[in-house]
Scaffold this motif. Structure first.
Motif, mmCIF file in Angstrom:
data_model
loop_
_atom_site.group_PDB
_atom_site.id
_atom_site.type_symbol
_atom_site.label_atom_id
_atom_site.label_comp_id
_atom_site.label_asym_id
_atom_site.label_seq_id
_atom_site.Cartn_x
_atom_site.Cartn_y
_atom_site.Cartn_z
ATOM 1 N N ASP A 1 0.846 -1.195 0.000
ATOM 2 C CA ASP A 1 0.000 0.000 0.000
ATOM 3 C C ASP A 1 0.882 1.246 0.000
ATOM 4 O OD1 ASP A 1 -1.791 2.027 0.406
ATOM 5 O OD2 ASP A 1 -2.724 1.165 2.192
ATOM 6 N N PRO A 2 0.831 2.054 -1.059
ATOM 7 C CA PRO A 2 1.706 3.246 -1.105
ATOM 8 C C PRO A 2 1.385 4.265 -0.016
ATOM 9 C CG PRO A 2 0.102 3.286 -2.895
ATOM 10 C CD PRO A 2 0.003 1.931 -2.269
ATOM 11 N N ALA A 3 0.170 4.164 0.548
ATOM 12 C CA ALA A 3 -0.201 5.108 1.603
ATOM 13 C C ALA A 3 0.267 4.642 2.976
ATOM 14 C CB ALA A 3 -1.718 5.296 1.623
ATOM 15 N N ALA A 4 0.701 3.372 3.060
ATOM 16 C CA ALA A 4 1.156 2.828 4.338
ATOM 17 C C ALA A 4 2.649 3.071 4.519
ATOM 18 C CB ALA A 4 0.860 1.333 4.401
ATOM 19 N N SER B 1 2.792 -2.164 8.516
ATOM 20 C CA SER B 1 2.840 -2.793 7.197
ATOM 21 C C SER B 1 3.970 -3.811 7.148
ATOM 22 C CB SER B 1 3.050 -1.728 6.111
ATOM 23 O OG SER B 1 3.053 -2.293 4.822
ATOM 24 N N HIS C 1 -1.230 -3.936 7.433
ATOM 25 C CA HIS C 1 -1.310 -4.242 6.003
ATOM 26 C C HIS C 1 -0.224 -5.271 5.678
ATOM 27 C CE1 HIS C 1 -0.644 -3.747 1.640
ATOM 28 N NE2 HIS C 1 -1.960 -3.537 1.622
#
Length: 391
Positions: A191-194, A280, A313
Protein backbone atom coordinates in the motif's frame (compact mmCIF):
# COMPACT_ATOMS: atom_id res chain seq x y z
CA UNK A 1 28.37 -10.97 1.41
CA UNK A 2 30.48 -12.98 -1.01
CA UNK A 3 29.54 -14.52 -4.34
CA UNK A 4 31.24 -17.60 -5.76
CA UNK A 5 30.49 -17.79 -9.49
CA UNK A 6 29.45 -21.06 -11.09
CA UNK A 7 31.99 -23.16 -12.91
CA UNK A 8 31.40 -22.90 -16.64
CA UNK A 9 30.11 -26.23 -17.90
CA UNK A 10 29.45 -26.92 -21.56
CA UNK A 11 26.09 -28.67 -21.78
CA UNK A 12 26.28 -31.63 -24.12
CA UNK A 13 24.11 -34.68 -24.58
CA UNK A 14 26.23 -36.54 -22.01
CA UNK A 15 26.61 -33.60 -19.58
CA UNK A 16 24.81 -35.57 -16.85
CA UNK A 17 26.98 -38.67 -17.23
CA UNK A 18 27.28 -41.00 -15.41
CA UNK A 19 23.60 -40.48 -14.51
CA UNK A 20 20.92 -41.78 -16.82
CA UNK A 21 17.86 -40.47 -14.96
CA UNK A 22 16.90 -37.56 -12.68
CA UNK A 23 14.56 -38.02 -9.72
CA UNK A 24 12.53 -35.06 -8.46
CA UNK A 25 11.95 -36.15 -4.87
CA UNK A 26 9.32 -34.51 -2.69
CA UNK A 27 7.19 -34.94 0.40
CA UNK A 28 3.89 -35.76 -1.26
CA UNK A 29 0.36 -34.77 -0.44
CA UNK A 30 -3.21 -36.06 -0.66
CA UNK A 31 -5.29 -35.74 -3.82
CA UNK A 32 -8.69 -35.65 -2.13
CA UNK A 33 -10.64 -35.99 1.10
CA UNK A 34 -10.26 -39.79 1.29
CA UNK A 35 -6.47 -39.53 1.03
CA UNK A 36 -5.95 -37.09 3.91
CA UNK A 37 -5.86 -39.38 6.97
CA UNK A 38 -3.93 -42.21 5.22
CA UNK A 39 -1.41 -39.61 4.07
CA UNK A 40 -0.99 -38.18 7.57
CA UNK A 41 -0.55 -41.69 8.96
CA UNK A 42 2.26 -42.22 6.44
CA UNK A 43 3.90 -38.97 7.51
CA UNK A 44 3.82 -39.89 11.21
CA UNK A 45 4.40 -43.64 10.90
CA UNK A 46 6.24 -45.03 13.94
CA UNK A 47 5.65 -41.95 16.10
CA UNK A 48 2.54 -43.27 17.87
CA UNK A 49 0.52 -40.14 17.13
CA UNK A 50 -3.22 -40.81 17.57
CA UNK A 51 -5.74 -40.08 14.85
CA UNK A 52 -7.39 -37.44 17.03
CA UNK A 53 -4.23 -35.35 16.84
CA UNK A 54 -3.86 -35.94 13.11
CA UNK A 55 -7.47 -34.88 12.59
CA UNK A 56 -6.52 -31.34 13.64
CA UNK A 57 -4.00 -31.12 10.80
CA UNK A 58 -6.43 -32.87 8.45
CA UNK A 59 -8.74 -29.88 8.74
CA UNK A 60 -6.12 -27.79 6.94
CA UNK A 61 -6.56 -30.01 3.89
CA UNK A 62 -10.33 -30.23 4.15
CA UNK A 63 -10.36 -26.43 4.17
CA UNK A 64 -8.98 -26.66 0.61
CA UNK A 65 -11.09 -29.57 -0.62
CA UNK A 66 -8.81 -32.31 0.70
CA UNK A 67 -6.15 -31.89 -1.99
CA UNK A 68 -2.65 -30.55 -1.46
CA UNK A 69 -1.45 -28.02 -4.02
CA UNK A 70 2.03 -29.53 -3.85
CA UNK A 71 1.20 -32.22 -6.39
CA UNK A 72 0.35 -29.82 -9.20
CA UNK A 73 3.32 -27.67 -8.28
CA UNK A 74 5.68 -30.63 -8.48
CA UNK A 75 4.30 -31.54 -11.90
CA UNK A 76 4.86 -27.96 -13.03
CA UNK A 77 8.43 -27.99 -11.68
CA UNK A 78 9.13 -31.32 -13.37
CA UNK A 79 7.89 -29.91 -16.70
CA UNK A 80 10.04 -26.80 -16.25
CA UNK A 81 13.10 -28.93 -15.55
CA UNK A 82 12.45 -31.03 -18.67
CA UNK A 83 12.16 -27.84 -20.74
CA UNK A 84 15.37 -26.34 -19.32
CA UNK A 85 17.29 -29.58 -19.87
CA UNK A 86 15.98 -29.76 -23.44
CA UNK A 87 16.98 -26.12 -24.01
CA UNK A 88 20.53 -27.16 -23.17
CA UNK A 89 20.39 -30.19 -25.43
CA UNK A 90 20.14 -32.73 -22.60
CA UNK A 91 17.69 -35.59 -23.06
CA UNK A 92 17.29 -37.52 -19.82
CA UNK A 93 14.20 -38.96 -18.08
CA UNK A 94 12.97 -36.79 -15.17
CA UNK A 95 11.08 -38.93 -12.66
CA UNK A 96 8.89 -37.80 -9.78
CA UNK A 97 8.60 -39.69 -6.51
CA UNK A 98 7.33 -38.86 -3.01
CA UNK A 99 8.11 -39.97 0.52
CA UNK A 100 4.55 -40.06 1.77
CA UNK A 101 2.05 -40.37 -1.08
CA UNK A 102 1.60 -41.37 -4.69
CA UNK A 103 3.63 -41.46 -6.81
CA UNK A 104 5.93 -43.15 -4.31
CA UNK A 105 9.70 -43.03 -4.75
CA UNK A 106 10.02 -46.82 -4.91
CA UNK A 107 7.53 -46.97 -7.79
CA UNK A 108 9.40 -44.25 -9.69
CA UNK A 109 12.71 -46.06 -9.16
CA UNK A 110 11.22 -49.39 -10.19
CA UNK A 111 10.05 -47.83 -13.44
CA UNK A 112 13.48 -46.26 -13.96
CA UNK A 113 15.11 -49.66 -13.46
CA UNK A 114 12.69 -51.29 -15.89
CA UNK A 115 13.57 -48.62 -18.45
CA UNK A 116 17.27 -49.40 -18.11
CA UNK A 117 18.47 -46.71 -15.71
CA UNK A 118 21.17 -47.71 -13.25
CA UNK A 119 22.46 -44.39 -11.86
CA UNK A 120 19.95 -41.80 -10.69
CA UNK A 121 20.59 -38.19 -9.63
CA UNK A 122 18.10 -36.97 -7.02
CA UNK A 123 16.94 -33.39 -6.63
CA UNK A 124 14.79 -32.81 -3.55
CA UNK A 125 12.28 -30.03 -3.01
CA UNK A 126 14.08 -28.90 0.12
CA UNK A 127 16.71 -26.20 -0.20
CA UNK A 128 18.08 -26.48 3.35
CA UNK A 129 20.01 -29.04 5.33
CA UNK A 130 18.35 -30.65 8.37
CA UNK A 131 17.14 -34.09 9.33
CA UNK A 132 13.76 -33.69 7.59
CA UNK A 133 15.14 -31.65 4.72
CA UNK A 134 18.11 -33.84 3.79
CA UNK A 135 19.06 -36.88 5.87
CA UNK A 136 15.52 -38.26 5.96
CA UNK A 137 15.49 -38.21 2.17
CA UNK A 138 18.73 -40.19 2.10
CA UNK A 139 17.27 -42.73 4.51
CA UNK A 140 14.13 -42.87 2.37
CA UNK A 141 16.16 -43.47 -0.80
CA UNK A 142 17.91 -46.38 0.92
CA UNK A 143 14.67 -48.03 2.01
CA UNK A 144 13.16 -47.43 -1.45
CA UNK A 145 16.15 -49.14 -3.08
CA UNK A 146 15.68 -52.09 -0.71
CA UNK A 147 12.06 -52.29 -1.84
CA UNK A 148 12.98 -52.14 -5.52
CA UNK A 149 15.72 -54.73 -4.97
CA UNK A 150 13.18 -57.14 -3.51
CA UNK A 151 10.89 -56.55 -6.50
CA UNK A 152 13.57 -57.30 -9.10
CA UNK A 153 15.15 -60.19 -7.22
CA UNK A 154 18.44 -58.48 -6.41
CA UNK A 155 20.90 -60.19 -4.07
CA UNK A 156 20.09 -59.10 -0.49
CA UNK A 157 22.30 -56.16 0.44
CA UNK A 158 22.93 -55.22 -3.19
CA UNK A 159 20.89 -52.40 -4.66
CA UNK A 160 19.72 -52.46 -8.29
CA UNK A 161 20.32 -48.71 -8.65
CA UNK A 162 22.71 -46.05 -7.39
CA UNK A 163 21.32 -42.73 -6.18
CA UNK A 164 23.30 -39.56 -5.60
CA UNK A 165 21.68 -36.41 -4.24
CA UNK A 166 22.26 -32.80 -5.27
CA UNK A 167 23.70 -30.72 -2.39
CA UNK A 168 21.57 -28.43 -0.27
CA UNK A 169 21.05 -25.38 -2.44
CA UNK A 170 19.76 -22.63 -0.13
CA UNK A 171 22.72 -20.39 -1.02
CA UNK A 172 22.85 -21.17 -4.72
CA UNK A 173 22.62 -18.04 -6.92
CA UNK A 174 19.49 -19.29 -8.68
CA UNK A 175 17.55 -19.79 -5.44
CA UNK A 176 18.61 -16.42 -4.04
CA UNK A 177 17.88 -14.55 -7.29
CA UNK A 178 14.39 -16.06 -7.56
CA UNK A 179 13.71 -15.24 -3.90
CA UNK A 180 14.86 -11.68 -4.44
CA UNK A 181 12.56 -11.31 -7.45
CA UNK A 182 9.62 -12.45 -5.31
CA UNK A 183 10.40 -9.94 -2.56
CA UNK A 184 10.77 -7.03 -5.00
CA UNK A 185 7.45 -7.95 -6.63
CA UNK A 186 5.76 -8.05 -3.21
CA UNK A 187 7.00 -4.57 -2.32
CA UNK A 188 5.45 -3.31 -5.56
CA UNK A 189 2.10 -4.55 -4.21
CA UNK A 190 2.44 -2.78 -0.87
CA UNK A 191 0.00 0.00 0.00
CA UNK A 192 1.71 3.25 -1.10
CA UNK A 193 -0.20 5.11 1.60
CA UNK A 194 1.16 2.83 4.34
CA UNK A 195 4.55 2.96 5.99
CA UNK A 196 7.47 1.23 4.27
CA UNK A 197 6.85 -2.48 5.07
CA UNK A 198 8.99 -4.51 7.41
CA UNK A 199 10.17 -7.74 5.78
CA UNK A 200 9.42 -11.05 7.52
CA UNK A 201 11.32 -14.04 6.18
CA UNK A 202 9.24 -17.12 7.05
CA UNK A 203 10.25 -20.76 7.28
CA UNK A 204 9.02 -24.00 8.83
CA UNK A 205 9.89 -24.33 12.50
CA UNK A 206 11.71 -27.43 13.70
CA UNK A 207 12.46 -28.82 17.18
CA UNK A 208 15.50 -27.34 18.90
CA UNK A 209 17.06 -30.80 18.95
CA UNK A 210 16.85 -30.98 15.16
CA UNK A 211 18.37 -27.50 14.94
CA UNK A 212 21.30 -28.65 17.10
CA UNK A 213 21.81 -31.78 14.98
CA UNK A 214 21.83 -29.74 11.75
CA UNK A 215 25.01 -27.93 12.83
CA UNK A 216 27.05 -30.98 11.80
CA UNK A 217 26.34 -30.05 8.18
CA UNK A 218 28.50 -26.92 8.54
CA UNK A 219 25.89 -24.37 9.59
CA UNK A 220 22.65 -24.95 11.44
CA UNK A 221 19.21 -24.81 9.87
CA UNK A 222 18.64 -21.37 11.42
CA UNK A 223 22.07 -20.11 10.29
CA UNK A 224 21.34 -21.24 6.74
CA UNK A 225 18.13 -19.20 6.70
CA UNK A 226 19.83 -16.15 8.15
CA UNK A 227 22.45 -16.36 5.40
CA UNK A 228 19.76 -16.47 2.71
CA UNK A 229 17.79 -13.67 4.39
CA UNK A 230 20.85 -11.39 4.46
CA UNK A 231 21.55 -12.10 0.79
CA UNK A 232 17.98 -11.47 -0.37
CA UNK A 233 17.55 -8.37 1.80
CA UNK A 234 20.78 -6.88 0.47
CA UNK A 235 19.89 -7.62 -3.16
CA UNK A 236 16.32 -6.34 -2.74
CA UNK A 237 17.59 -3.16 -1.05
CA UNK A 238 19.79 -2.42 -4.06
CA UNK A 239 16.89 -2.93 -6.46
CA UNK A 240 14.30 -1.05 -4.43
CA UNK A 241 16.64 1.79 -3.53
CA UNK A 242 15.52 1.75 0.11
CA UNK A 243 16.85 -0.16 3.13
CA UNK A 244 14.84 -3.10 4.42
CA UNK A 245 14.40 -3.96 8.08
CA UNK A 246 13.81 -7.66 8.40
CA UNK A 247 13.32 -10.59 10.79
CA UNK A 248 13.41 -14.38 10.50
CA UNK A 249 10.22 -15.99 11.84
CA UNK A 250 8.69 -19.45 11.83
CA UNK A 251 5.43 -21.22 11.11
CA UNK A 252 3.86 -24.69 11.20
CA UNK A 253 4.95 -25.80 14.66
CA UNK A 254 3.36 -29.17 15.38
CA UNK A 255 5.20 -30.78 18.29
CA UNK A 256 3.99 -31.26 21.88
CA UNK A 257 3.89 -28.09 24.02
CA UNK A 258 6.74 -29.23 26.29
CA UNK A 259 9.18 -29.63 23.38
CA UNK A 260 11.07 -26.45 22.37
CA UNK A 261 10.84 -25.45 18.71
CA UNK A 262 12.44 -22.55 16.88
CA UNK A 263 10.70 -19.21 17.52
CA UNK A 264 9.23 -16.63 17.11
CA UNK A 265 6.05 -17.84 15.48
CA UNK A 266 4.93 -15.53 12.67
CA UNK A 267 1.60 -14.76 14.37
CA UNK A 268 3.26 -13.94 17.69
CA UNK A 269 5.76 -11.74 15.89
CA UNK A 270 3.03 -9.87 14.03
CA UNK A 271 1.44 -9.05 17.38
CA UNK A 272 4.76 -7.88 18.82
CA UNK A 273 5.46 -5.70 15.78
CA UNK A 274 1.98 -4.19 15.96
CA UNK A 275 2.47 -3.38 19.63
CA UNK A 276 5.72 -1.61 18.67
CA UNK A 277 3.99 0.49 16.02
CA UNK A 278 4.55 -1.47 12.78
CA UNK A 279 1.65 -1.00 10.36
CA UNK A 280 2.84 -2.79 7.20
CA UNK A 281 4.72 -6.04 6.47
CA UNK A 282 5.81 -8.25 3.59
CA UNK A 283 5.99 -11.96 4.38
CA UNK A 284 8.50 -13.88 2.26
CA UNK A 285 8.31 -17.70 2.64
CA UNK A 286 11.97 -18.42 1.89
CA UNK A 287 11.76 -21.80 3.63
CA UNK A 288 9.49 -23.26 0.94
CA UNK A 289 10.08 -23.80 -2.77
CA UNK A 290 6.39 -23.69 -3.73
CA UNK A 291 3.03 -22.39 -2.52
CA UNK A 292 1.93 -25.61 -0.84
CA UNK A 293 -0.16 -26.17 2.27
CA UNK A 294 2.05 -24.47 4.85
CA UNK A 295 2.01 -21.38 2.70
CA UNK A 296 -1.66 -21.62 1.71
CA UNK A 297 -2.91 -22.25 5.25
CA UNK A 298 -0.31 -21.03 7.74
CA UNK A 299 0.47 -17.80 5.89
CA UNK A 300 -2.32 -17.02 3.42
CA UNK A 301 -5.03 -18.04 5.88
CA UNK A 302 -3.83 -17.82 9.50
CA UNK A 303 -1.10 -15.15 9.34
CA UNK A 304 -3.14 -12.97 7.00
CA UNK A 305 -6.08 -13.24 9.41
CA UNK A 306 -3.81 -12.19 12.29
CA UNK A 307 -2.57 -9.20 10.33
CA UNK A 308 -6.12 -8.18 9.40
CA UNK A 309 -7.24 -8.48 13.02
CA UNK A 310 -4.38 -6.18 14.06
CA UNK A 311 -4.94 -3.72 11.25
CA UNK A 312 -1.50 -4.44 9.79
CA UNK A 313 -1.31 -4.24 6.00
CA UNK A 314 0.31 -7.49 4.81
CA UNK A 315 1.53 -8.74 1.44
CA UNK A 316 2.73 -12.29 0.98
CA UNK A 317 5.64 -12.69 -1.44
CA UNK A 318 5.68 -15.61 -3.81
CA UNK A 319 7.91 -18.66 -3.54
CA UNK A 320 10.62 -19.58 -6.04
CA UNK A 321 8.21 -22.05 -7.67
CA UNK A 322 9.02 -22.37 -11.35
CA UNK A 323 10.71 -18.98 -11.69
CA UNK A 324 13.33 -19.02 -14.42
CA UNK A 325 16.37 -18.27 -12.19
CA UNK A 326 15.40 -21.10 -9.83
CA UNK A 327 14.82 -23.70 -12.56
CA UNK A 328 18.01 -22.64 -14.33
CA UNK A 329 19.85 -22.93 -11.02
CA UNK A 330 18.50 -26.43 -10.40
CA UNK A 331 19.81 -27.61 -13.75
CA UNK A 332 23.15 -25.96 -12.98
CA UNK A 333 23.17 -27.99 -9.75
CA UNK A 334 22.47 -31.20 -11.64
CA UNK A 335 25.40 -30.49 -13.96
CA UNK A 336 27.60 -29.56 -11.00
CA UNK A 337 26.84 -32.84 -9.22
CA UNK A 338 27.47 -34.86 -12.36
CA UNK A 339 30.82 -33.14 -12.88
CA UNK A 340 31.69 -33.78 -9.23
CA UNK A 341 30.82 -37.46 -9.57
CA UNK A 342 33.03 -37.77 -12.64
CA UNK A 343 35.85 -35.99 -10.81
CA UNK A 344 35.54 -38.20 -7.74
CA UNK A 345 35.43 -41.34 -9.89
CA UNK A 346 38.66 -40.16 -11.50
CA UNK A 347 40.30 -39.47 -8.13
CA UNK A 348 40.17 -35.70 -8.62
CA UNK A 349 38.83 -32.90 -6.44
CA UNK A 350 35.07 -32.09 -6.45
CA UNK A 351 33.87 -29.30 -8.71
CA UNK A 352 33.58 -25.97 -6.80
CA UNK A 353 29.97 -25.06 -6.15
CA UNK A 354 28.45 -21.66 -6.89
CA UNK A 355 27.18 -19.75 -3.83
CA UNK A 356 25.86 -16.38 -2.68
CA UNK A 357 26.35 -15.17 0.89
CA UNK A 358 28.77 -15.92 3.68
CA UNK A 359 28.46 -19.71 3.84
CA UNK A 360 30.39 -22.07 1.58
CA UNK A 361 28.66 -24.62 -0.65
CA UNK A 362 27.46 -27.61 1.32
CA UNK A 363 29.01 -31.00 0.64
CA UNK A 364 27.70 -33.20 -2.16
CA UNK A 365 28.45 -36.20 0.02
CA UNK A 366 27.27 -35.63 3.59
CA UNK A 367 29.59 -36.01 6.55
CA UNK A 368 29.13 -39.12 8.74
CA UNK A 369 26.42 -38.51 11.32
CA UNK A 370 25.20 -35.38 9.57
CA UNK A 371 21.79 -34.12 10.78
CA UNK A 372 21.09 -37.31 12.68
CA UNK A 373 17.71 -37.33 14.40
CA UNK A 374 18.00 -37.96 18.11
CA UNK A 375 16.37 -41.24 19.12
CA UNK A 376 13.08 -40.84 20.91
CA UNK A 377 12.52 -37.24 19.83
CA UNK A 378 8.94 -36.59 18.79
CA UNK A 379 8.96 -34.29 15.80
CA UNK A 380 5.19 -34.34 15.87
CA UNK A 381 3.52 -33.97 12.53
CA UNK A 382 6.46 -32.00 11.20
CA UNK A 383 5.71 -30.91 7.65
CA UNK A 384 2.47 -32.85 7.75
CA UNK A 385 0.64 -30.11 5.92
CA UNK A 386 2.28 -30.90 2.61
CA UNK A 387 6.00 -30.44 2.28
CA UNK A 388 9.33 -30.48 3.95
CA UNK A 389 10.40 -27.99 6.55
CA UNK A 390 12.18 -25.43 4.53
CA UNK A 391 11.70 -27.61 2.03
Amino acid sequence: MSVTPPTTTTATADALAPYDAVLLASFGGPNGHDDVMPFLRNVTAGKGIPDERLAVVAEHYHHFGGASPINGQNLALRAALVDELARRGIDVPVLWGNRNWEPYTADALAQAHADGARRVLALVTSAYSSYSGCRQYREHFWSSLEEVGAQVGAVPGEHPLEIDKVRSYFNHPGFVEAGTDAVVEAYAQADPAAAWPRLLFVTHSIPDTMEEASQVAGASYRAQHLDVARSIAAAATRRLGRPLEWDLVYCSRSGPPHQPWLEPDVNDHLRALHAAGTTSVVMAPIGFVSDHMEVAFDLDTEAMATAAELGVHAVRAGTVGTREPFVRGLVDLLLERAATRRALDAGAEPVPGATVGDLPPFRSVCAPGCCRQRAGVDSGVLAACSADPAS
